[in-house]
Design a protein around this motif. Structure first.
Motif, short mmCIF file in Angstrom:
data_model
loop_
_atom_site.label_atom_id
_atom_site.label_comp_id
_atom_site.label_asym_id
_atom_site.label_seq_id
_atom_site.Cartn_x
_atom_site.Cartn_y
_atom_site.Cartn_z
N ALA A 1 -10.37 -45.15 -7.61
CA ALA A 1 -10.39 -44.49 -8.91
C ALA A 1 -11.47 -45.12 -9.77
CB ALA A 1 -9.03 -44.60 -9.60
N SER B 1 -11.45 -38.83 -6.65
CA SER B 1 -11.09 -37.77 -7.59
C SER B 1 -10.40 -38.25 -8.87
CB SER B 1 -10.17 -36.75 -6.91
OG SER B 1 -8.96 -37.36 -6.52
N ARG B 2 -9.91 -39.49 -8.88
CA ARG B 2 -9.13 -39.95 -10.05
C ARG B 2 -10.06 -40.58 -11.08
NH1 ARG B 2 -6.42 -39.47 -13.85
NH2 ARG B 2 -4.51 -40.62 -14.37
N ARG C 1 -12.99 -32.50 -18.30
CA ARG C 1 -11.83 -31.62 -18.14
C ARG C 1 -12.15 -30.42 -17.25
NH1 ARG C 1 -10.20 -33.18 -23.55
NH2 ARG C 1 -11.76 -31.75 -24.39
N LEU D 1 -11.48 -32.43 -11.28
CA LEU D 1 -11.01 -33.71 -10.76
C LEU D 1 -9.64 -34.06 -11.33
CD1 LEU D 1 -14.43 -35.52 -11.19
CD2 LEU D 1 -13.45 -34.68 -9.05
N ASP D 2 -9.07 -35.15 -10.85
CA ASP D 2 -7.78 -35.63 -11.38
C ASP D 2 -8.07 -36.49 -12.61
OD1 ASP D 2 -6.37 -34.36 -9.35
OD2 ASP D 2 -6.55 -36.09 -8.02
N TRP D 3 -8.32 -35.84 -13.72
CA TRP D 3 -8.80 -36.52 -14.91
C TRP D 3 -7.68 -36.82 -15.91
CZ3 TRP D 3 -7.55 -33.88 -19.30
CH2 TRP D 3 -7.32 -32.51 -19.17
N THR D 4 -7.95 -37.83 -16.73
CA THR D 4 -7.19 -38.11 -17.94
C THR D 4 -8.20 -38.48 -19.01
OG1 THR D 4 -5.30 -39.00 -16.69
CG2 THR D 4 -5.43 -39.55 -19.03
N SER E 1 0.66 -40.81 -11.95
CA SER E 1 0.28 -39.39 -11.93
C SER E 1 0.70 -38.65 -13.20
CB SER E 1 0.92 -38.70 -10.72
OG SER E 1 2.34 -38.82 -10.76
N ILE F 1 -2.27 -37.11 -15.26
CA ILE F 1 -3.32 -36.35 -14.59
C ILE F 1 -3.41 -34.96 -15.20
CG2 ILE F 1 -4.00 -35.24 -12.42
CD1 ILE F 1 -2.94 -37.67 -10.93
N GLY F 2 -4.64 -34.54 -15.53
CA GLY F 2 -4.85 -33.24 -16.13
C GLY F 2 -4.39 -33.13 -17.56
N ARG F 3 -4.29 -34.26 -18.25
CA ARG F 3 -3.80 -34.27 -19.63
C ARG F 3 -4.71 -35.09 -20.53
NH1 ARG F 3 2.28 -36.26 -19.37
NH2 ARG F 3 2.19 -35.76 -21.62
#
Length: 208
Positions: free
Chosen positions: A66, A100-101, A144, A148-151, A197, A200-202
């Motif tokens: 990550a 991806s993180r 965003r 990807l697996d974003w924050t 997790s 993720i996506g937030r």
């Protein structure tokens, strides 16, 4: 976890490095000047390079689990497209390496979070910090939209105080006055987020 940290020599990034090392992570720091890491340099894998360079980020990211970006402009109010260029380099690098993180540090008042700010805050964000916040908004939107697996993390005004561990974090967190949060607590949240997790996506707004 094998963790790449961008902005590791900055005041928030250093705290993040310290936390990650205490947690047993294998830390790689992409830095322009290794001396900025001080005594941490011997405890991490140091890669010299520029966070706005796709080639440099890709080289540092290879083999990681990550990446966490704690990039900042310090006391400068001139954006110089730093965040836009860094986000573009990072997105290209993670797509190339398959990592991806991503946890990405922004600021409260950027983009959609501006609507939750107090009137005095909005004045500052729209004047003194206008250039930097416009640059950050472009970068945040790119992260965003990356798939990807974003924050994306939106802390209120940063301080150098000790970690309290009692901060608030939510997708929506309206503010009153001029709230603050310590860089130590921001680092703790980002480190926890990258290991789980839940975020993720937030987009996380955090404050004391």
């Amino acid at each position: 976890m094998k963790l790449l940290i961008l902005g590791a020599t900055g005041p928030t990034g250093r705290r993040l490095v310290e936390l990650a090392l205490r947690a047993g992570d294998q830390v790689t720091a992409l830095v322009r000047n290794p001396a900025g890491l001080g005594d941490l340099a011997d405890q991490v894998t140091v890669v010299m390079g520029d966070a706005t360079s796709h080639r440099d980020v890709s080289a540092a990211l290879a083999g990681q689990d990550a990446v966490v970006s704690a990039l900042g402009r310090g006391a400068s109010v001139v954006a110089d497209d730093l965040f836009m260029r860094a986000s573009a380099a990072l997105i290209a690098a993670v797509e190339e390496t398959g990592v991806s993180r991503v946890v990405w540090l922004s600021s409260f008042g950027v983009g959609h979070t501006l609507s939750w700010a107090s009137v005095p805050q909005k004045v500052i964000y729209r004047t003194l910090l206008r250039s930097i916040y416009a640059d950050k908004e472009i970068a945040d939107d790119a992260v965003r939209a990356s798939g990807l697996d974003w924050t994306v993390v939106y802390p209120t005004r940063l301080t150098h105080g000790q970690a309290k561990g009692t901060y608030r974090a939510d997708d929506r967190l309206p503010m009153k006055g001029n709230p603050t949060i310590s860089r130590a607590d921001v680092a703790a949240f980002m480190h926890e987020a990258v290991h789980g997790s839940e975020w993720i996506g937030r987009s996380a707004v955090i404050s004391d």
